[in-house]
Design an enzyme around this catalytic site. Sequence first.
Site, mmCIF file in Angstrom:
data_model
loop_
_atom_site.group_PDB
_atom_site.id
_atom_site.type_symbol
_atom_site.label_atom_id
_atom_site.label_comp_id
_atom_site.label_asym_id
_atom_site.label_seq_id
_atom_site.Cartn_x
_atom_site.Cartn_y
_atom_site.Cartn_z
ATOM 1 N N SER A 128 0.798 -1.204 0.021
ATOM 2 C CA SER A 128 0.204 -0.024 -0.001
ATOM 3 C C SER A 128 0.902 1.308 -0.183
ATOM 4 O O SER A 128 1.809 1.474 0.635
ATOM 5 C CB SER A 128 -0.725 -0.192 1.320
ATOM 6 N N TYR A 153 -2.503 0.079 9.925
ATOM 7 C CA TYR A 153 -2.423 -0.635 8.653
ATOM 8 C C TYR A 153 -1.284 -0.520 7.834
ATOM 9 O O TYR A 153 -0.763 -1.336 7.410
ATOM 10 C CB TYR A 153 -3.806 0.161 7.704
#
Length: 336
Positions: A128, A153
Amino acid sequence: MTVLVTGIAGFIGMHTAARLLRRGEAVVGIDNFNDYYPARLKEARIAELEKLGGNLTVHRVDVGDEPVLASSLEGAAFDRIVHLAAQAGVRYSLDNPAAYVRANLAGHLNILELARHRGVRHLVYASSSSVYGANKTMPFRVEDRVDHPISLYAATKRADELMSETYAHLFRIPQTGLRFFTVYGPWGRPDMALWKFTDAILADRPIDVFNHGEMRRDFTYIDDIVDGVIRSLDNPPADDGLEKAGGFRTPHRLYNIGNNRPEPLMELIAAIERACGRKARLNMLPMQDGDVPATYADIAAISDELGYRPSTRIDVGVPRFVDWFRDFGPLGGPSA
């Protein structure tokens, strides 16, 4: 040839599996169909895949549950893996950290072990752009330091990259990690800004605009993302075993996959307004914890090495999403 696609009922997973099926490959998919957002949207994605025909098998299994994962795939043969299963969302990680440990850390390790023992030819996995944290150097380059994540995350995604580097070194598993930048398009996720804004504008509800609209994102259309995934899958990194400074090369590489065009958030909202045919009511708010003001992908490496060329601007991609949303948006609404 057969590809294992994890997270096949997810946004990117569905579109990746569709591309593979259309070119005649067999696909084995796994997904846990969890309730992070309404499962009926995930069920509908699988139904769309089934309409394509072809060799598709879907297992309902959690990648974080190693015994169930192993038993579910015991009779399945595959030579490559596209690992897209993960617990997504920066803001959700503030309240549900354990979900990220199970899906993103344990789940990634389980897939690495599966790749190791099956001797797969190539493992492509989702990272990501969140790993760049509050990096102020633009555009974000793979070579940048990424040791200051500002959300759990992001921390789990960076940990995945490090685990993959270790497994590539120890077991010579060819791997490609893909740092995705703000993916959008038909069959997207209800927690993403484009979905939320479109839903609210069509219903004449106000939309929350964080950092008072002073945000820029490298919005990347789903077809361009899938093109990068497939190009990566078809071109595994070589394992030449040659020495480099500080150690040996490993058959592991990282790429950014973005549009290479950061767009102001207010321009995205304007594009949605045009596609919806009505104005948005804006609720201007300060920055949220764990968020960043801008993302911008340097895609020179994947462009030079694999010929990746994103081509979809938001004035094309946003109307496509809005057209889809008018028919299918209720699938992502509150469960009955």
